[in-house]
Design a protein around this motif. Structure first.
Motif, PDB file in Angstrom:
ATOM      1  N   ARG A   1      14.866  -2.154   6.396  1.00 27.04           N
ATOM      2  CA  ARG A   1      13.692  -2.466   7.230  1.00 27.04           C
ATOM      3  C   ARG A   1      12.971  -3.711   6.716  1.00 27.04           C
ATOM      4  O   ARG A   1      12.425  -4.492   7.500  1.00 27.04           O
ATOM      5  CB  ARG A   1      12.716  -1.293   7.232  1.00 27.04           C
TER       6      ARG A   1
ATOM      7  N   TYR B   1      -5.178   0.260  -4.585  1.00 23.47           N
ATOM      8  CA  TYR B   1      -3.840   0.852  -4.395  1.00 23.47           C
ATOM      9  C   TYR B   1      -3.294   1.436  -5.702  1.00 23.47           C
ATOM     10  O   TYR B   1      -2.287   2.133  -5.696  1.00 23.47           O
ATOM     11  CB  TYR B   1      -2.829  -0.187  -3.865  1.00 23.47           C
TER      12      TYR B   1
ATOM     13  N   GLN C   1      -8.835 -10.488   6.291  1.00 25.77           N
ATOM     14  CA  GLN C   1      -7.708  -9.560   6.504  1.00 25.77           C
ATOM     15  C   GLN C   1      -8.253  -8.307   7.191  1.00 25.77           C
ATOM     16  O   GLN C   1      -9.091  -7.609   6.619  1.00 25.77           O
ATOM     17  CB  GLN C   1      -7.068  -9.202   5.161  1.00 25.77           C
TER      18      GLN C   1
ATOM     19  N   ASN D   1      12.336  -6.703   9.221  1.00 32.98           N
ATOM     20  CA  ASN D   1      10.996  -7.219   9.530  1.00 32.98           C
ATOM     21  C   ASN D   1      10.899  -8.730   9.311  1.00 32.98           C
ATOM     22  O   ASN D   1      10.047  -9.396   9.913  1.00 32.98           O
ATOM     23  CB  ASN D   1       9.942  -6.499   8.682  1.00 32.98           C
TER      24      ASN D   1
ATOM     25  N   SER E   1     -12.052  -9.018   3.638  1.00 34.23           N
ATOM     26  CA  SER E   1     -11.220  -8.092   4.383  1.00 34.23           C
ATOM     27  C   SER E   1     -12.147  -7.100   5.077  1.00 34.23           C
ATOM     28  O   SER E   1     -13.160  -6.681   4.501  1.00 34.23           O
ATOM     29  CB  SER E   1     -10.271  -7.368   3.420  1.00 34.23           C
ATOM     30  N   ASN E   2     -11.811  -6.780   6.293  1.00 29.81           N
ATOM     31  CA  ASN E   2     -12.581  -5.800   7.077  1.00 29.81           C
ATOM     32  C   ASN E   2     -14.004  -6.270   7.379  1.00 29.81           C
ATOM     33  O   ASN E   2     -14.910  -5.444   7.488  1.00 29.81           O
ATOM     34  CB  ASN E   2     -12.589  -4.443   6.356  1.00 29.81           C
TER      35      ASN E   2
ATOM     36  N   LYS F   1       4.610  -3.450   5.533  1.00 29.85           N
ATOM     37  CA  LYS F   1       5.081  -2.752   4.326  1.00 29.85           C
ATOM     38  C   LYS F   1       6.263  -1.865   4.687  1.00 29.85           C
ATOM     39  O   LYS F   1       6.282  -1.212   5.736  1.00 29.85           O
ATOM     40  CB  LYS F   1       3.939  -1.907   3.764  1.00 29.85           C
ATOM     41  N   SER F   2       7.262  -1.837   3.818  1.00 28.05           N
ATOM     42  CA  SER F   2       8.315  -0.834   3.933  1.00 28.05           C
ATOM     43  C   SER F   2       8.902  -0.604   2.555  1.00 28.05           C
ATOM     44  O   SER F   2       8.865  -1.489   1.702  1.00 28.05           O
ATOM     45  CB  SER F   2       9.423  -1.303   4.892  1.00 28.05           C
ATOM     46  N   THR F   3       9.450   0.602   2.354  1.00 27.47           N
ATOM     47  CA  THR F   3      10.149   0.862   1.092  1.00 27.47           C
ATOM     48  C   THR F   3      11.664   0.833   1.305  1.00 27.47           C
ATOM     49  O   THR F   3      12.415   1.029   0.354  1.00 27.47           O
ATOM     50  CB  THR F   3       9.760   2.249   0.542  1.00 27.47           C
ATOM     51  N   HIS F   4      12.087   0.596   2.549  1.00 30.16           N
ATOM     52  CA  HIS F   4      13.524   0.602   2.854  1.00 30.16           C
ATOM     53  C   HIS F   4      14.067  -0.827   2.922  1.00 30.16           C
ATOM     54  O   HIS F   4      13.636  -1.588   3.799  1.00 30.16           O
ATOM     55  CB  HIS F   4      13.781   1.298   4.189  1.00 30.16           C
TER      56      HIS F   4
ATOM     57  N   ARG G   1       0.885   1.270  11.345  1.00 24.28           N
ATOM     58  CA  ARG G   1       1.458   2.369  10.545  1.00 24.28           C
ATOM     59  C   ARG G   1       2.407   3.197  11.396  1.00 24.28           C
ATOM     60  O   ARG G   1       2.335   4.413  11.424  1.00 24.28           O
ATOM     61  CB  ARG G   1       0.352   3.244   9.948  1.00 24.28           C
TER      62      ARG G   1
ATOM     63  N   SER H   1      -1.843  -3.337   8.424  1.00 20.25           N
ATOM     64  CA  SER H   1      -1.181  -2.353   9.294  1.00 20.25           C
ATOM     65  C   SER H   1      -0.671  -3.041  10.560  1.00 20.25           C
ATOM     66  O   SER H   1      -0.977  -2.621  11.676  1.00 20.25           O
ATOM     67  CB  SER H   1      -2.105  -1.186   9.650  1.00 20.25           C
TER      68      SER H   1
ATOM     69  N   TYR I   1       0.838  -1.208   0.000  1.00 21.43           N
ATOM     70  CA  TYR I   1       0.000   0.000   0.000  1.00 21.43           C
ATOM     71  C   TYR I   1       0.874   1.260   0.000  1.00 21.43           C
ATOM     72  O   TYR I   1       1.819   1.352   0.782  1.00 21.43           O
ATOM     73  CB  TYR I   1      -0.901  -0.013   1.242  1.00 21.43           C
TER      74      TYR I   1
ATOM     75  N   LEU J   1       2.019  -2.956  11.975  1.00 21.60           N
ATOM     76  CA  LEU J   1       2.831  -2.082  12.840  1.00 21.60           C
ATOM     77  C   LEU J   1       2.021  -0.847  13.235  1.00 21.60           C
ATOM     78  O   LEU J   1       2.584   0.141  13.714  1.00 21.60           O
ATOM     79  CB  LEU J   1       4.111  -1.651  12.106  1.00 21.60           C
TER      80      LEU J   1
ATOM     81  N   ASP K   1       1.089  -8.510  -1.259  1.00 18.05           N
ATOM     82  CA  ASP K   1      -0.291  -8.074  -1.065  1.00 18.05           C
ATOM     83  C   ASP K   1      -0.545  -6.750  -1.767  1.00 18.05           C
ATOM     84  O   ASP K   1       0.123  -5.747  -1.492  1.00 18.05           O
ATOM     85  CB  ASP K   1      -0.539  -7.902   0.449  1.00 18.05           C
TER      86      ASP K   1
HETATM   87  P1  NAP Z   1       2.279  -1.028   8.428  1.00 14.18           P
HETATM   88  O1  NAP Z   1       2.893  -2.170   7.679  1.00 14.18           O
HETATM   89  O2  NAP Z   1       1.735  -1.252   9.779  1.00 14.18           O
HETATM   90  O3  NAP Z   1       3.302   0.160   8.538  1.00 14.18           O
HETATM   91  C1  NAP Z   1       3.979   0.685   7.432  1.00 14.18           C
HETATM   92  C2  NAP Z   1       4.788   1.884   7.923  1.00 14.18           C
HETATM   93  O4  NAP Z   1       5.768   1.440   8.868  1.00 14.18           O
HETATM   94  C3  NAP Z   1       5.514   2.580   6.822  1.00 14.18           C
HETATM   95  O5  NAP Z   1       5.478   3.968   7.125  1.00 14.18           O
HETATM   96  C4  NAP Z   1       6.948   2.054   6.930  1.00 14.18           C
HETATM   97  O6  NAP Z   1       7.837   3.067   6.523  1.00 14.18           O
HETATM   98  C5  NAP Z   1       7.067   1.808   8.416  1.00 14.18           C
HETATM   99  N1  NAP Z   1       7.970   0.685   8.755  1.00 14.18           N
HETATM  100  C6  NAP Z   1       7.949  -0.561   8.253  1.00 14.18           C
HETATM  101  N2  NAP Z   1       8.880  -1.337   8.844  1.00 14.18           N
HETATM  102  C7  NAP Z   1       9.495  -0.558   9.756  1.00 14.18           C
HETATM  103  C8  NAP Z   1      10.565  -0.780  10.665  1.00 14.18           C
HETATM  104  N3  NAP Z   1      11.148  -1.952  10.778  1.00 14.18           N
HETATM  105  N4  NAP Z   1      10.949   0.266  11.454  1.00 14.18           N
HETATM  106  C9  NAP Z   1      10.357   1.480  11.351  1.00 14.18           C
HETATM  107  N5  NAP Z   1       9.346   1.747  10.502  1.00 14.18           N
HETATM  108  C10 NAP Z   1       8.914   0.732   9.699  1.00 14.18           C
HETATM  109  O7  NAP Z   1       1.096  -0.338   7.569  1.00 14.18           O
HETATM  110  P2  NAP Z   1       0.351  -0.573   6.204  1.00 14.18           P
HETATM  111  O8  NAP Z   1       1.246  -0.403   5.045  1.00 14.18           O
HETATM  112  O9  NAP Z   1      -0.857   0.254   6.273  1.00 14.18           O
HETATM  113  O10 NAP Z   1      -0.115  -2.117   6.274  1.00 14.18           O
HETATM  114  C11 NAP Z   1       0.608  -3.179   5.690  1.00 14.18           C
HETATM  115  C12 NAP Z   1      -0.087  -3.721   4.456  1.00 14.18           C
HETATM  116  O11 NAP Z   1      -1.415  -4.157   4.773  1.00 14.18           O
HETATM  117  C13 NAP Z   1      -0.334  -2.658   3.384  1.00 14.18           C
HETATM  118  O12 NAP Z   1       0.838  -2.286   2.721  1.00 14.18           O
HETATM  119  C14 NAP Z   1      -1.378  -3.337   2.553  1.00 14.18           C
HETATM  120  O13 NAP Z   1      -0.798  -4.297   1.699  1.00 14.18           O
HETATM  121  C15 NAP Z   1      -2.241  -3.996   3.630  1.00 14.18           C
HETATM  122  N6  NAP Z   1      -3.405  -3.155   4.009  1.00 14.18           N
HETATM  123  C16 NAP Z   1      -4.667  -3.665   3.820  1.00 14.18           C
HETATM  124  C17 NAP Z   1      -5.785  -2.921   4.161  1.00 14.18           C
HETATM  125  C18 NAP Z   1      -7.145  -3.485   3.936  1.00 14.18           C
HETATM  126  O14 NAP Z   1      -8.149  -2.742   4.065  1.00 14.18           O
HETATM  127  N7  NAP Z   1      -7.277  -4.764   3.650  1.00 14.18           N
HETATM  128  C19 NAP Z   1      -5.649  -1.625   4.705  1.00 14.18           C
HETATM  129  C20 NAP Z   1      -4.366  -1.139   4.903  1.00 14.18           C
HETATM  130  C21 NAP Z   1      -3.264  -1.907   4.569  1.00 14.18           C
HETATM  131  P3  NAP Z   1       8.815   2.931   5.237  1.00 14.18           P
HETATM  132  O15 NAP Z   1       7.992   2.419   4.100  1.00 14.18           O
HETATM  133  O16 NAP Z   1       9.280   4.340   5.062  1.00 14.18           O
HETATM  134  O17 NAP Z   1       9.899   1.983   5.653  1.00 14.18           O
END
Ligand code: NAP
Length: 282
Positions: free
Chosen positions: A239, A55, A164, A243, A142-143, A233-236, A195, A191, A26, A193, A50
């Motif tokens: 990280r 997206y 999910q 993870n 999902s949700n 999710k991360s772009t680094h 977010r 999410s 995402y 982490l 995912d």
């Molecule tokens: P997340 O994975 O909880 O958090 C992502 C954030 O955490 C990004 O800002 C990332 O920054 C940072 N991060 C990741 N690893 C880290 C680390 N080791 N240390 C510090 N910061 C770290 O949030 P999310 O992207 O919302 O959720 C994950 C995935 O779930 C999504 O990408 C998507 O595929 C899915 N999703 C599904 C739904 C749904 O409705 N089904 C909704 C939301 C998300 P950087 O990228 O800058 O590293």
């Protein structure tokens, strides 16, 4: 006992297997960033990716996966049916678009992204048909709350194998998780982490220090030990690798409990009941 590898899988109710950890995409919105992230994720051992129609990045995830030059069977691809294309015919058509953008003949898992009252049963009928047609291997949601799942059960020929949902230490959705388990539905944490919202929690920092791990690693490990599937999710690249390095330690019962009680029922995302009624995210 601790799972030993990121490539560990679990069996779904339909007999298929799914990795316990995947990579969330995402907000990854350009080809170069996606290529770097997917390359790093593959090298770190992630095999599940995912995405979602919403997206608007299926068309960059497809080429990023192609550049790895891997056989399709080694990958697990998830996408999701957006609210705006729900309904029987629209879902059938929209999934063709996802397959094209992802450059694949089938999805391993297709989810209804959010429940929408108006199209609730018709969308699910399309999901069942897409599975029967071999376009998707497994179908899930999902949700969905407990009431959405109960409602679906009144007409579904087959029930979702995955739900999910938002899940992290500030929102552990215990009742929903228990319900999913009882019905043999795997709960997948989005999410995971929060977010980043949970990363500065003092209790988590203390546990992390004790294990010489990062807070992110502690949280992801907690999710796996609760038998959820998790998709950070991360772009680094550093990280992304960090993870994935959560298969060489265990949290003990006390640590698991200390994390469980951090729950605040605090969402970072939308409230499913509102999306259900309005058909829109807000
Ligand atoms: P997340 O994975 O909880 O958090 C992502 C954030 O955490 C990004 O800002 C990332 O920054 C940072 N991060 C990741 N690893 C880290 C680390 N080791 N240390 C510090 N910061 C770290 O949030 P999310 O992207 O919302 O959720 C994950 C995935 O779930 C999504 O990408 C998507 O595929 C899915 N999703 C599904 C739904 C749904 O409705 N089904 C909704 C939301 C998300 P950087 O990228 O800058 O590293």
């Amino acid at each position: 006992m601790a799972p030993t590898k990121i490539t560990k899988t679990i069996k779904l109710a339909d007999g298929n297997r799914m990795p316990v950890m995947g990579f969330g995409t995402y907000k990854i919105g350009d080809q170069e960033t996606m290529n770097t992230a997917i390359d790093a994720a593959w090298n770190a051992g992630y095999r599940m990716f995912d995405t979602a129609m919403l997206y608007r990045n299926e068309d960059i995830l497809g080429p990023a996966i192609q550049q790895l030059g891997l056989p399709r069977e080694g990958l697990f691809l998830t996408s999701k049916v957006a609210e705006v294309v729900q309904g029987y015919d629209r879902t059938m058509k929209a999934v063709e678009g996802s397959l094209k953008r992802l450059q694949t003949d089938y999805l391993d898992l297709l989810l209804v992204h959010w429940p929408v009252r108006e199209y609730f049963f018709d969308t699910w009928k399309a999901m069942e048909q897409l599975k029967a047609d071999g376009k998707v291997r497994s179908i899930g949601v999902s949700n969905y709350t407990i009431s959405h799942l109960e409602l679906l059960a009144t007409q579904a020929k087959e029930m979702p194998v995955v739900n999910q949902v938002e899940y992290h230490p500030y929102l552990n959705q215990q009742a929903l998780f228990d319900y999913d388990q009882e019905k043999n539905i795997v709960t997948e944490a989005w999410s995971p982490l929060g977010r980043r919202a949970v990363l500065d929690n003092p209790m988590l920092m203390k546990i992390a220090k004790h294990h010489q791990k990062s807070v992110a690693q502690i949280v992801l490990r907690w999710e796996l030990q609760h038998e959820l599937v998790t998709i950070p999710k991360s772009t680094h690249p550093d990280r992304i690798k960090e993870n994935a390095e959560i298969f060489d330690f265990d949290l003990d019962v006390d640590e698991m409990t200390m994390i469980d009680i951090l729950n605040r029922n605090e969402r970072t995302g939308n409230e499913p009941e509102i999306v259900y009624e309005t058909g829109k995210q807000y």
